[in-house]
Design a protein around this motif. Structure first.
Motif, PDB file in Angstrom:
ATOM      1  N   ILE A 144       0.840  -1.204   0.000  1.00 48.21           N
ATOM      2  CA  ILE A 144       0.000   0.000   0.000  1.00 48.21           C
ATOM      3  C   ILE A 144       0.873   1.252   0.000  1.00 48.21           C
ATOM      4  O   ILE A 144       0.589   2.229  -0.700  1.00 48.21           O
ATOM      5  CB  ILE A 144      -0.953  -0.022   1.203  1.00 48.21           C
ATOM      6  N   LEU A 145       1.942   1.198   0.772  1.00 47.94           N
ATOM      7  CA  LEU A 145       2.841   2.355   0.822  1.00 47.94           C
ATOM      8  C   LEU A 145       3.481   2.613  -0.534  1.00 47.94           C
ATOM      9  O   LEU A 145       3.694   3.764  -0.923  1.00 47.94           O
ATOM     10  CB  LEU A 145       3.919   2.138   1.895  1.00 47.94           C
ATOM     11  N   LYS A 146       3.784   1.534  -1.259  1.00 46.63           N
ATOM     12  CA  LYS A 146       4.357   1.707  -2.600  1.00 46.63           C
ATOM     13  C   LYS A 146       3.344   2.344  -3.548  1.00 46.63           C
ATOM     14  O   LYS A 146       3.703   3.169  -4.404  1.00 46.63           O
ATOM     15  CB  LYS A 146       4.806   0.362  -3.153  1.00 46.63           C
ATOM     16  N   GLU A 147       2.082   1.998  -3.393  1.00 48.93           N
ATOM     17  CA  GLU A 147       1.046   2.534  -4.287  1.00 48.93           C
ATOM     18  C   GLU A 147       0.857   4.042  -4.091  1.00 48.93           C
ATOM     19  O   GLU A 147       0.643   4.783  -5.056  1.00 48.93           O
ATOM     20  CB  GLU A 147      -0.280   1.815  -4.043  1.00 48.93           C
ATOM     21  N   ILE A 148       0.898   4.483  -2.845  1.00 47.85           N
ATOM     22  CA  ILE A 148       0.613   5.894  -2.562  1.00 47.85           C
ATOM     23  C   ILE A 148       1.892   6.723  -2.443  1.00 47.85           C
ATOM     24  O   ILE A 148       1.836   7.920  -2.151  1.00 47.85           O
ATOM     25  CB  ILE A 148      -0.205   6.037  -1.263  1.00 47.85           C
ATOM     26  N   GLY A 149       3.037   6.111  -2.646  1.00 48.26           N
ATOM     27  CA  GLY A 149       4.310   6.780  -2.384  1.00 48.26           C
ATOM     28  C   GLY A 149       4.540   8.042  -3.175  1.00 48.26           C
ATOM     29  O   GLY A 149       5.144   8.999  -2.676  1.00 48.26           O
ATOM     30  N   GLU A 150       4.088   8.082  -4.425  1.00 48.16           N
ATOM     31  CA  GLU A 150       4.365   9.229  -5.286  1.00 48.16           C
ATOM     32  C   GLU A 150       3.262  10.280  -5.261  1.00 48.16           C
ATOM     33  O   GLU A 150       3.332  11.258  -6.015  1.00 48.16           O
ATOM     34  CB  GLU A 150       4.565   8.739  -6.726  1.00 48.16           C
ATOM     35  N   ALA A 193      15.751   2.386   0.900  1.00 47.24           N
ATOM     36  CA  ALA A 193      15.986   2.400  -0.546  1.00 47.24           C
ATOM     37  C   ALA A 193      15.014   1.486  -1.279  1.00 47.24           C
ATOM     38  O   ALA A 193      14.826   1.623  -2.490  1.00 47.24           O
ATOM     39  CB  ALA A 193      17.425   1.974  -0.837  1.00 47.24           C
ATOM     40  N   GLU A 194      14.387   0.543  -0.564  1.00 46.01           N
ATOM     41  CA  GLU A 194      13.460  -0.389  -1.213  1.00 46.01           C
ATOM     42  C   GLU A 194      12.264   0.338  -1.807  1.00 46.01           C
ATOM     43  O   GLU A 194      11.851   0.063  -2.938  1.00 46.01           O
ATOM     44  CB  GLU A 194      12.999  -1.436  -0.199  1.00 46.01           C
ATOM     45  N   LEU A 195      11.686   1.299  -1.056  1.00 43.26           N
ATOM     46  CA  LEU A 195      10.548   2.052  -1.582  1.00 43.26           C
ATOM     47  C   LEU A 195      10.999   3.154  -2.532  1.00 43.26           C
ATOM     48  O   LEU A 195      10.261   3.502  -3.450  1.00 43.26           O
ATOM     49  CB  LEU A 195       9.740   2.665  -0.432  1.00 43.26           C
ATOM     50  N   ASN A 196      12.184   3.715  -2.275  1.00 43.76           N
ATOM     51  CA  ASN A 196      12.747   4.749  -3.144  1.00 43.76           C
ATOM     52  C   ASN A 196      11.760   5.901  -3.348  1.00 43.76           C
ATOM     53  O   ASN A 196      11.464   6.318  -4.464  1.00 43.76           O
ATOM     54  CB  ASN A 196      13.158   4.143  -4.492  1.00 43.76           C
ATOM     55  N   LEU A 197      11.241   6.407  -2.232  1.00 42.51           N
ATOM     56  CA  LEU A 197      10.268   7.497  -2.291  1.00 42.51           C
ATOM     57  C   LEU A 197      10.966   8.837  -2.518  1.00 42.51           C
ATOM     58  O   LEU A 197      12.107   9.042  -2.104  1.00 42.51           O
ATOM     59  CB  LEU A 197       9.465   7.563  -0.989  1.00 42.51           C
ATOM     60  N   GLY A 198      10.250   9.747  -3.128  1.00 44.27           N
ATOM     61  CA  GLY A 198      10.753  11.108  -3.268  1.00 44.27           C
ATOM     62  C   GLY A 198      10.195  12.040  -2.220  1.00 44.27           C
ATOM     63  O   GLY A 198      10.550  13.222  -2.174  1.00 44.27           O
ATOM     64  N   ALA A 199       9.320  11.528  -1.346  1.00 46.36           N
ATOM     65  CA  ALA A 199       8.659  12.348  -0.335  1.00 46.36           C
ATOM     66  C   ALA A 199       9.506  12.421   0.931  1.00 46.36           C
ATOM     67  O   ALA A 199      10.233  11.497   1.277  1.00 46.36           O
ATOM     68  CB  ALA A 199       7.280  11.786  -0.012  1.00 46.36           C
TER      69      ALA A 199
END
Length: 791
Positions: free
Chosen positions: A712-718, A758-764
């Motif tokens: 879920i975190l990957k889906e909403i990450g961007e 680094a796995e999620l690699n979010l820009g937030a």
């Protein structure tokens, strides 16, 4: 200014000047000795400084002929008057610069009620006692003026003494201390205005002079604002303005004060108002506060209090008549302040403990009474009463302060727990009440994100905030060695330096960014700096948070984002500082993970920020949700609350009677279930206030395991520029099961560590919040020991 004229016309300038210099040095030395002796007993600095003046004055050492010949010269009174006059200008201007106008405006009614009750009761007591005092002292001329003096003596309070005493007791950030400072200002300004009005209406000539003083004050206030803005623009990329420009601004204030005093009025109000009207942002104000605050606290006020003690003459108390007058006025002053404060606090629903402390603080006296009696006596060029009356007023001032100061210190020391900082977290803090928070930066690249966070927390005028920014500077080994060297051990060209030389260009860049932010947003950021080596930095942060009574501290993550988007370790020791602060902080703590240009930015009409708060449950998440109450009202922030819920709910355990005769059912509620119930109530209250009104979006996500949560975190990450989440405290939640197996930074918690990985690699950017825990309470942080310097 008759004293100044006599000084210029005297044939022997050196001996009185030399005497004044010797007295000043002696007062500073003896007051420091008394301060070292009395400090363990909780006695404030003004008490030690007044006692130093008593020791050096005619009450003790000046009884010896040789010492009296050295310390008391023919023109000594003129020199001391001129010296104290300049000192009075400087510290009243400084008090105006430091005045907390937003607090005064928000609490104007409370401050006004306290000041009005005290002045009314004390003035009534003084009016009743004036008939007796006039007869006892056998005052024959200008009895109405003398009655006014008696009422002012009883009702007045010395705001510089109050400010200094409250600051030394570290009570200036507490609500009673701030009320006392503001009420003291109101009362003192009222008393000075009282006698100035009396003088203004005494004749048409004096009324004209009063108008000239008002116009002159306005002109100097406007000129200083223009000069301050000019200096700020002229001295770009500098932390301070040169001393010559600062001296020019102060010279205008001093010349204004000389003019007002020459016309027969008191210049205290004008100096204070010029300081209040001075711009609160920019290099000029920073320079004035830096230079004046140090000088006022370490030289001006100690010398001022010392001279008051020096003028105390115990010989005047030998006379029974004088003793009766002194005792009567002291009792009336204390009794009037106690009665007036208790009545006002009862009306305002202020606890009695705080009312008693307020009453004794407002009984501190220092200079206003002396100025009033001097101004009245010289307003028509002749003396209205003998020197005995003047000496008695000095005795009343000194004894009042010597009694009130120790009493306040004793009460605060005895009831330390009651007056301790209680707003140590945000969960139960009403969003319309004042929030004090502290942001920490190490380098100039940290300042942009912190200013954005400050602007976001200061979202509405209905939610007042007081932001503090501390620049943490590492003390290098070469600097530590340099501080230990004696003067003769320094190399050629080397010199001792203070903390101002630490920090390099980061200091200038941080100050420039704060100045520009304050100018654009009108949000005043209180800046400070702490220079220490890293193993001790956490102590500076914790002590600063405790002294400022903040509810939350925002730290900087120990990694920064590179150009390729990956996080790289920052200064060595930052992570250890963060871990120790989270363990020892006297309030809630937040760690901010800055993602640079791809992350959270300063909200603006052109750059609206999308922020998401991830709610899993537990005290830390509730603290994060409470923090969002401030963010929700910002006009350029779109806040979304995402609540994660699990399908399976724990069932209540049933305990039956073993005998089966009387089968009773007992429901044992686990702490996890209690937390869930609190979470539901807290979330419901938040939704009713912000979600139903459309200010905040709300959504729910169902998850049964840590893997589903990560997806879920990957889906909403961007979708968002900032994620806010609690550190932990949720217990063994199935929603985060397995997430801690690859945990790299325990100080971020399971969810925060995944978001920063680094796995999620979010820009937030990420803000992880930990609610304050008492030292006696165990919590999961104990499972992660603080790293040592060698790890």
């Amino acid at each position: 200014m008759d004293q100044a004229k006599r000084l210029l016309c005297t044939h022997d300038l050196w001996n009185p000047f030399n005497t004044t210099f010797v007295q000043t040095c002696g007062m500073l030395l003896v007051s420091q000795i008394f301060h070292v002796i009395l400090k363990p007993f909780g006695q404030p600095g003004p008490v030690a400084q007044i006692l130093a003046g008593l020791v050096l004055g005619p009450s003790l050492l000046c009884k010896i002929d040789r010492i009296r010949q050295i310390f008391i010269q023919p023109a000594f009174e003129d020199y001391s008057f001129l010296l104290l006059f300049v000192f009075r200008i400087l510290f009243m201007f400084t008090i105006g610069l430091e005045a907390d106008l937003p607090y005064i405006c928000r609490n104007f009614q409370r401050i006004g009620v306290i000041a009005a009750w005290n002045v009314a009761v004390c003035a009534a007591f003084g009016a009743a006692a004036s008939f007796f005092v006039i007869n006892v002292l056998k005052v024959t001329a200008h009895r109405l003026a003398f009655a006014n003096v008696i009422m002012i003596i009883v009702a007045s309070v010395a705001s510089p003494v109050v400010v200094r005493l409250v600051a030394e007791l570290k009570f200036d950030t507490a609500e009673p201390g701030r009320l006392a400072i503001s009420a003291a200002l109101f009362m003192e300004l009222f008393c000075i205005t009282w006698y100035s009005t009396y003088l203004a209406f005494s004749s048409g000539k004096m009324f004209g002079f009063a108008l000239v003083c008002i116009v002159g004050t306005g002109i100097v206030a406007y000129a200083n604002r223009y000069l301050a803005n000019w200096c700020n623009k002229r001295r770009r990329h500098m932390k301070f303005v040169p001393s010559t420009e600062m001296s020019g601004i102060l010279l205008l204030v001093i010349l204004l004060s000389f003019m007002i005093e020459k016309l027969g009025f008191n210049s205290m109000i004008s100096c204070f108002l010029v300081g209040v009207a001075f711009p609160k942002e920019g290099k000029t104000t920073r320079t004035l506060l830096h230079r004046l605050t140090y000088a006022v606290n370490n030289f001006i006020l100690p010398i001022y209090f010392g001279f008051n003690g020096f003028r105390f003459d115990v010989n005047y108390l030998i006379n029974v008549r004088n003793c009766i007058v002194v005792a009567l006025l002291i009792l009336l002053s204390m009794g009037g302040k106690i009665i007036g404060t208790l009545c006002a606090c009862h009306y305002l629903n202020i606890p009695r403990n705080e009312a008693v402390v307020l009453a004794f603080i407002l009984n501190l006296k220092g200079h206003g009474e002396l100025l009033v009696i001097e101004a009245f006596s010289r307003s028509d060029g002749q003396t209205w009463w003998d020197d005995n009356t003047h000496k008695l007023v000095i005795i009343i001032v000194v004894i009042n302060t010597l009694i009130a100061g120790p009493v306040v210190s004793f009460i605060l020391k005895r009831d330390r727990k009651y007056f301790a900082h209680k707003l140590t977290f945000l969960e139960f803090l009403d969003p319309e009440n004042e929030l004090r928070f502290l942001a920490c930066v190490y380098e100039s690249r940290h300042i942009t994100s912190k200013l954005g966070l400050i602007a976001t927390m200061t979202g509405s005028q209905r939610s007042p905030t007081v932001p503090y920014l501390v620049h943490l500077v590492e003390l290098q080994k070469r600097h530590r060695r340099k501080k230990k060297l004696m003067y003769h051990e320094l190399q050629d060209g080397d010199q001792f330096s203070d903390d101002d030389e630490y920090g390099g260009n980061d200091i200038i860049e941080i100050n420039d960014a704060v100045d520009a932010f304050t100018t654009d947003s009108k949000i005043l950021v209180h800046q400070s700096k702490a220079v220490s080596w890293f193993p001790k930095v956490y102590e500076d942060v914790c002590s600063t948070a405790e002294d400022l009574r903040v509810s939350i501290v925002f730290l900087t993550f120990h990694k920064h984002q590179r150009l390729d988007g990956k996080l790289e370790n920052d200064k060595d020791g930052v992570r250890i500082v963060n871990q120790k602060v989270m363990r020892h902080a006297p309030c809630s703590v937040g760690i901010f993970v800055d993602r640079g240009l791809t992350g959270f930015q300063l909200p603006s009409p052109e750059l609206v920020q999308n922020v998401a708060m991830l709610f899993f449950g537990g005290p830390d998440d509730r603290e994060a949700l409470a923090c969002c109450k401030r963010i929700a009202v910002h006009p350029y922030v779109n806040l979304t609350i995402i609540r994660f819920q699990s399908e399976g709910q724990p069932k209540n355990q049933q305990v039956h009677d073993r005998n089966g005769e009387e089968e009773e059912q007992h429901i044992s509620i686990s702490s996890h279930e209690v937390d869930m119930a609190i979470d539901n109530v807290f979330m419901e209250d938040f939704c009713n206030r912000y979600v139903t009104s459309g200010k905040v979006k709300y959504m729910e996500k169902k998850t049964e395991s840590g893997e589903e949560t990560v997806e879920i975190l990957k889906e909403i990450g961007e979708m968002y520029s900032l994620f806010i989440v609690g550190k932990g405290g949720r217990g063994n939640s199935p929603m985060t099961t397995g997430m801690s197996d690859w945990e790299e930074c325990p100080e971020l918690g399971a969810v925060g560590d995944i978001l920063a990985s680094a796995e999620l690699n979010l820009g937030a950017s990420i803000l992880v919040i930990q609610q304050h825990r008492n030292a006696t309470e165990g919590h999961e942080d104990n499972e992660h020991p603080v790293l040592d310097d060698d790890d």
